[in-house]
Design an enzyme around this catalytic site. Sequence first.
Site, PDB file in Angstrom:
ATOM      1  N   GLU A 116       1.943   1.950  -3.391  1.00  0.00           N
ATOM      2  CA  GLU A 116       0.828   2.514  -4.174  1.00  0.00           C
ATOM      3  C   GLU A 116       0.843   4.042  -4.062  1.00  0.00           C
ATOM      4  O   GLU A 116       0.709   4.753  -5.057  1.00  0.00           O
ATOM      5  CB  GLU A 116      -0.503   1.936  -3.667  1.00  0.00           C
ATOM      6  CG  GLU A 116      -1.733   2.546  -4.327  1.00  0.00           C
ATOM      7  CD  GLU A 116      -2.866   2.747  -3.335  1.00  0.00           C
ATOM      8  OE1 GLU A 116      -3.245   1.787  -2.651  1.00  0.00           O
ATOM      9  OE2 GLU A 116      -3.377   3.875  -3.258  1.00  0.00           O
ATOM     10  N   HIS A 117       1.018   4.552  -2.845  1.00  0.00           N
ATOM     11  CA  HIS A 117       1.103   6.015  -2.667  1.00  0.00           C
ATOM     12  C   HIS A 117       2.306   6.596  -3.424  1.00  0.00           C
ATOM     13  O   HIS A 117       2.219   7.654  -4.032  1.00  0.00           O
ATOM     14  CB  HIS A 117       1.259   6.362  -1.182  1.00  0.00           C
ATOM     15  CG  HIS A 117      -0.019   6.371  -0.418  1.00  0.00           C
ATOM     16  ND1 HIS A 117      -0.442   7.455   0.309  1.00  0.00           N
ATOM     17  CD2 HIS A 117      -0.983   5.435  -0.272  1.00  0.00           C
ATOM     18  CE1 HIS A 117      -1.599   7.182   0.891  1.00  0.00           C
ATOM     19  NE2 HIS A 117      -1.952   5.956   0.561  1.00  0.00           N
ATOM     20  N   GLU A 124      -3.321   7.976   7.483  1.00  0.00           N
ATOM     21  CA  GLU A 124      -4.409   7.196   6.876  1.00  0.00           C
ATOM     22  C   GLU A 124      -4.815   6.064   7.818  1.00  0.00           C
ATOM     23  O   GLU A 124      -5.991   5.784   8.025  1.00  0.00           O
ATOM     24  CB  GLU A 124      -3.977   6.636   5.513  1.00  0.00           C
ATOM     25  CG  GLU A 124      -5.097   5.846   4.831  1.00  0.00           C
ATOM     26  CD  GLU A 124      -4.734   5.346   3.439  1.00  0.00           C
ATOM     27  OE1 GLU A 124      -3.631   5.644   2.966  1.00  0.00           O
ATOM     28  OE2 GLU A 124      -5.576   4.662   2.836  1.00  0.00           O
ATOM     29  N   HIS A 147       0.825  -1.209   0.000  1.00  0.00           N
ATOM     30  CA  HIS A 147       0.000   0.000   0.000  1.00  0.00           C
ATOM     31  C   HIS A 147       0.862   1.264   0.000  1.00  0.00           C
ATOM     32  O   HIS A 147       0.539   2.252  -0.675  1.00  0.00           O
ATOM     33  CB  HIS A 147      -0.927  -0.032   1.216  1.00  0.00           C
ATOM     34  CG  HIS A 147      -1.624   1.260   1.477  1.00  0.00           C
ATOM     35  ND1 HIS A 147      -1.233   2.126   2.468  1.00  0.00           N
ATOM     36  CD2 HIS A 147      -2.669   1.870   0.852  1.00  0.00           C
ATOM     37  CE1 HIS A 147      -2.012   3.196   2.461  1.00  0.00           C
ATOM     38  NE2 HIS A 147      -2.895   3.069   1.484  1.00  0.00           N
TER      39      HIS A 147
END
Lengths: 435, 443
Positions: free
Chosen positions: B69-70, B146, B66
């Site tokens: 992904e950022h 997040e 993840h």
Amino acid sequence: MLRIILTVCFALTASLASAIEIKEITSDGGINAWVVEEPSIPFTALEIRMRGGASLDLPEKRGAVNLMMALVEEGSGDMDAQAFQTKLDALAASFSFRAYADTMSISARFLTENQDEVLALLHQALTAPRFDQDAIDRVRAQVLSGIASDAKSPNRIASAYFDHAAFGDHPYGSSIDGTVESVNALTQADIFDAYHNTLTRAEIYVSAVGNITADQIGPMLDKLLGDLPAEGPAAPTHVDFGLKGGVTVIPFETPQSVALFGHAGIERHDEDFFAAYILNEIVGGAGFESRLMNEVREKRGLTYGIGTYLVPKFHAEMWVGQVASGNATMSEAVQVTRDVWTDIAQNGVTQDELDNIKTFLTGEYPLRFDGNAEIAGIMVGMQMIGLPTDYVINRNAYMEAVTLADVNRVAAELMQPDALHFVVVGQPEGLVSSD
Amino acid sequence: MRRLIASAFVMFAALPAMAQEVTTFSLDNGMDVVVIEDHRAPVVVHMVWYKIGSADEPVGASGVAHFLEHLLFKATDKLESGEFSATVSSNGGSDNAFTSHDYTAYYQRIAADRLPLMMEMESNRMENLMLTEDDIATERNVILEERNQRTENNPGALASEQFRAAQYQNHRYGVPVIGWKHEMEGLELKDTIDFYHLYYSPNNATLVVAGDVQPDEVKALAEQYYGIIPAEENLPPRIRPQEPPQRAERRLTYTDPRVSQPYLSRSYLAPERDSGAQKEVAALVYLSDLLGGSPFTSALGQALQFDSQIAVYTGAGYDGSNLDDSTFNITVAPSEGVSLSEAEAAMDQAIADFMAKPIDPAQMDSIRMQLRASEIYALDNVEGLANRYGAALSQGLAIQDVQDWPQILQDVTEADIKAVAASVLNRDQSVTGWVVSSAEEAR
């Protein structure tokens, strides 16, 4: 949808201004509706709105309209809640009945093969609800559970405080759900009062998109809605945004603080609305490109997301934003937000920023019209704020017409850094309530 | 357009539909391509799905899939940091990305004539990312915020994380997609770059293009932009630790003063959709609907919300879209004054009663009708169709499996449902979790 979408997009990308095929009809019974005929998939999306909503709760009866609307699907005519839902499931249709601050919202989606049966069922729900006591008690328990959850949700704690501080005793100042006390006190008679006051044809808006024709829709609507009362009670009056600038910290044990901030906004019908809309997009609009997203997230890593929203309600206007940040970093996030607000109010935005956001907004607009339910929702929203059908064609031209001078003049007038009030829920280090 | 109408009617009759609008092919470097035509609007959805998710992460680096992904929105050899999204935006489009246990996907939704530009940028960041220590430091704070927002600030999310960790005894599905906080804090530049170089390769990706496009045109563009990227020769086979036979029921209580409504959740280990073998799990779709679909008509809803006032909420859920073992889930929130043990006993009684009684044929017909209708409603949402194919191909299914699925669902019988229920609703492979605000509430 084929014709509609193609023409809208042509109008936008190739400046070929052909007419979008929204048909406007008025039924024999006087109900106005917008229709888009889209026969390629055998189903229809229907949207109905009635002005009034939870703002018509009677004194001491806060929560009655909300509870009533949640009960419309809980039995009508000779069907109790379970019989009604069994029938709806078997027809593979979906209904949604929702109360909002100023609006009652009814949505339906149904296959063409089941259309008549589904509309008969919807008619029964709207005109012959039972409001059985056992259904009232069951749904009341669900509403109370939601109110209890809100009392422990940082975001809901923030918005409850913010709304009350901004709007006081006006209906906008309290939750449409009501309080534990007011909801517990509601009787079956109160629910019937709420029903008679809010589900009326007084100010009704209808849109339909799908495998249906404009010719069919008039008789269909008279049958569906003709039995509802023609008149309803008067709406509440306008209220000014009453919250002054400052900070309110509401202590709550949680690792990440949440902030809701804002000040007064601008009316939807103000001639500067488009300039303000564009300005908001540059300040804190959707996506990764806004000033606030850049300063607070991309450059400093203080948050996962920050956004701002112009909120032109029917009886009040505000400009609000939201951000969440760890307790150690919230005060910095608040400071950076204030700094951005001050900078833009004083120095405006750049021509580049304006050009970029215009390309985005005008390019993104036709992409919204990508499904029957989406188009029906957009249309009924336009009807409610009094826009004409050709708005979908002209809207991008209105956006294009906004100049840098317009945006920066509106920024200087509307953005008031000292008037911004931050309601912060959490344990933010180094942040204390003003006065 | 014509084809769309035709298929809608074909589907009405027999349901093997949608095949004719979907074109698939592979590039020489191993990249799979799916084209879904929908010519109603001049819009395209362009997606690249990597067959790499959080369950493929190295031990100790949870959250790196993840995090990466950022980071894919940072600078490459041709794009400045942030330029990717800024370019999409200034062309009137929107873009984003998402990560699951099984895949990481990037997508843009934009006017159809901008497809070449999207492919140019997306193919560029498949192998030319140029990360800096600064990117890592700032963006690691963003993913920690997040996690704060999604999980740390949300008692329900913290509880599910605990329950899921107990459900999977060996598989990485027990580790949250966003990562455990202490491991996220330690993620370094090298973790992300190693992961990127190995897994971001055309032979580990699926391209899905949906909307107002022609397959030939997509093929030519895909060859031009993606076809020139060499395959990763060292791409490891996708082998993950699997679940052993589970032999003991697990019970947990999560206590958090921020909980306002106590509730209980029960999850059972359950099979997932496998290529060529979807019949058993199709019956699980019916089982979740019959046990806890509509509160008005499901077994749990009727027993706990109508015949008695034991619960304010009941629900069941099952999602067979997984590469490995999935779960079948039930949730019950007791009414005021009802204890969790009373609610749980009533839930287990309702399940037992369901197993003992025949299923109402009218309910079977109703579910079949709703599933058939959902295929018609699905035609209105081309992005949803794109997701369906992208996820399936990243989770071990083939195009044929996706297209067979609606008919397999139609063919489920009562016997299928009872058989799968008997095998899946086995307490030895279950986790029962209570979520409460205080020790006193846990009774």
